[in-house]
Design a protein around this motif. Structure first.
Motif, short mmCIF file in Angstrom:
data_model
loop_
_atom_site.label_atom_id
_atom_site.label_comp_id
_atom_site.label_asym_id
_atom_site.label_seq_id
_atom_site.Cartn_x
_atom_site.Cartn_y
_atom_site.Cartn_z
N UNK A 11 46.90 58.65 93.95
CA UNK A 11 47.95 59.64 93.74
C UNK A 11 48.53 60.09 95.06
N UNK A 12 49.68 60.72 94.99
CA UNK A 12 50.37 61.15 96.20
C UNK A 12 49.68 62.35 96.85
N UNK A 13 49.94 62.52 98.14
CA UNK A 13 49.37 63.61 98.91
C UNK A 13 49.71 64.95 98.26
N UNK A 77 45.19 58.04 87.86
CA UNK A 77 46.36 58.37 88.68
C UNK A 77 46.54 59.87 88.56
N UNK A 78 46.50 60.57 89.70
CA UNK A 78 46.66 62.03 89.69
C UNK A 78 48.05 62.37 90.21
N UNK A 79 48.76 63.21 89.46
CA UNK A 79 50.12 63.60 89.85
C UNK A 79 50.31 65.10 89.64
N UNK A 80 51.16 65.69 90.47
CA UNK A 80 51.53 67.09 90.32
C UNK A 80 52.59 67.16 89.22
N UNK A 81 52.28 67.83 88.13
CA UNK A 81 53.18 67.87 86.98
C UNK A 81 54.51 68.55 87.32
N UNK A 82 54.51 69.35 88.39
CA UNK A 82 55.72 70.09 88.78
C UNK A 82 56.56 69.36 89.82
N UNK A 85 59.93 64.58 91.65
CA UNK A 85 59.96 63.12 91.53
C UNK A 85 58.73 62.62 90.78
N UNK A 86 58.34 63.34 89.72
CA UNK A 86 57.13 63.02 88.95
C UNK A 86 57.15 61.58 88.45
N UNK A 87 58.23 61.17 87.81
CA UNK A 87 58.29 59.82 87.26
C UNK A 87 58.15 58.77 88.36
N UNK A 88 58.87 58.96 89.47
CA UNK A 88 58.81 57.99 90.57
C UNK A 88 57.40 57.87 91.13
N UNK A 89 56.72 59.01 91.30
CA UNK A 89 55.33 58.99 91.81
C UNK A 89 54.40 58.21 90.88
N UNK A 90 54.45 58.55 89.60
CA UNK A 90 53.57 57.90 88.63
C UNK A 90 53.88 56.42 88.53
N UNK A 91 55.16 56.09 88.48
CA UNK A 91 55.56 54.68 88.35
C UNK A 91 55.10 53.88 89.56
N UNK A 92 55.21 54.46 90.77
CA UNK A 92 54.76 53.79 92.00
C UNK A 92 53.28 53.47 91.92
N UNK A 93 52.47 54.46 91.55
CA UNK A 93 51.02 54.25 91.51
C UNK A 93 50.61 53.33 90.38
N UNK A 133 55.33 53.11 81.62
CA UNK A 133 53.98 52.90 82.16
C UNK A 133 52.99 52.75 81.00
N UNK A 134 52.24 51.66 81.02
CA UNK A 134 51.26 51.41 79.96
C UNK A 134 49.96 52.13 80.32
N UNK A 135 49.91 53.40 79.95
CA UNK A 135 48.76 54.24 80.26
C UNK A 135 47.86 54.35 79.04
N UNK A 136 46.54 54.41 79.29
CA UNK A 136 45.60 54.54 78.18
C UNK A 136 45.48 55.98 77.71
N UNK A 137 45.63 56.93 78.62
CA UNK A 137 45.57 58.35 78.26
C UNK A 137 46.41 59.15 79.25
#
Length: 196
Positions: A11-13, A77-82, A85-93, A133-137
């Protein structure tokens, strides 16, 4: 002897990876893999040892990253919900994980959306994440307020258990195929050489 499962955490910093691991493990004991130059923490749940590998800062060292994913049984994958650029971060990881695990069986991927206590989430981002993103949960938590954290290990254990059962079935099927091949091979040799 405890079963040991490696869980990759990316996940991002500033997303809260290390804090989530600390809260889950609830221990200051940390181990280090000197060869890969990465630290990890372990936690025993239901007679299973989960090793959380925090790959913070590893994204720029692709060769090391590939080695770090080896033998992983799950990925978070850990992301800050706020984050704007949430989608871009998650998609990158998500792309990193799928790329680094392309030569082996897919591993379960859980998205942890952290900081729900400060939530101003854009539902549009979540719709896009689910679509691309094909995520399991997807689990929403607050590491700071310790909200939703028990769900993480519950889901991890369930997903790892499903993958382990699937792998056992595949090994069993492969063994059966090999036995059939041996029987066939033996019978063809007998016919060729006139054995009874």
């Amino acid at each position: 002897m405890l079963a040991k499962y490696k869980v990759i955490v990316v996940g991002s910093l500033g997303a809260g990876k290390s804090l989530i691991i600390d809260k889950l493990v609830n221990s200051n004991e940390q181990f280090r893999n000197e060869i890969l130059n990465v630290s990890y923490k372990s936690h025993v749940v239901d007679n299973v040892e989960l090793e959380y590998w925090d790959l913070d800062g590893q994204e720029h060292v692709q060769i090391l990253s590939r080695f770090n994913y080896k033998h992983a049984k799950a990925c978070m994958i850990v992301a800050d919900i706020n984050a704007p650029n949430l989608f871009e971060n998650v998609h990158h990881w998500f792309k990193c994980v799928t790329e680094y695990t392309q030569n082996r069986q897919d591993i379960p991927i859980i998205l942890i959306l952290n900081k729900i206590d400060l939530c101003t989430e854009a539902e549009v981002s979540l719709v896009k994440i689910r679509k691309f993103c094909k995520l399991d949960r997807i689990i929403k938590v607050s590491a700071e307020q310790e909200i939703g954290l028990p769900a993480i290990e519950k889901e991890l254990m369930e997903l790892i258990s499903c993958v382990s059962e699937s792998e056992s079935t595949q090994v069993s099927e492969i063994s059966s195929s090999l036995d059939i091949a041996k029987v066939y091979d033996g019978s063809s040799r007998r016919r060729k050489f006139g054995w009874f």
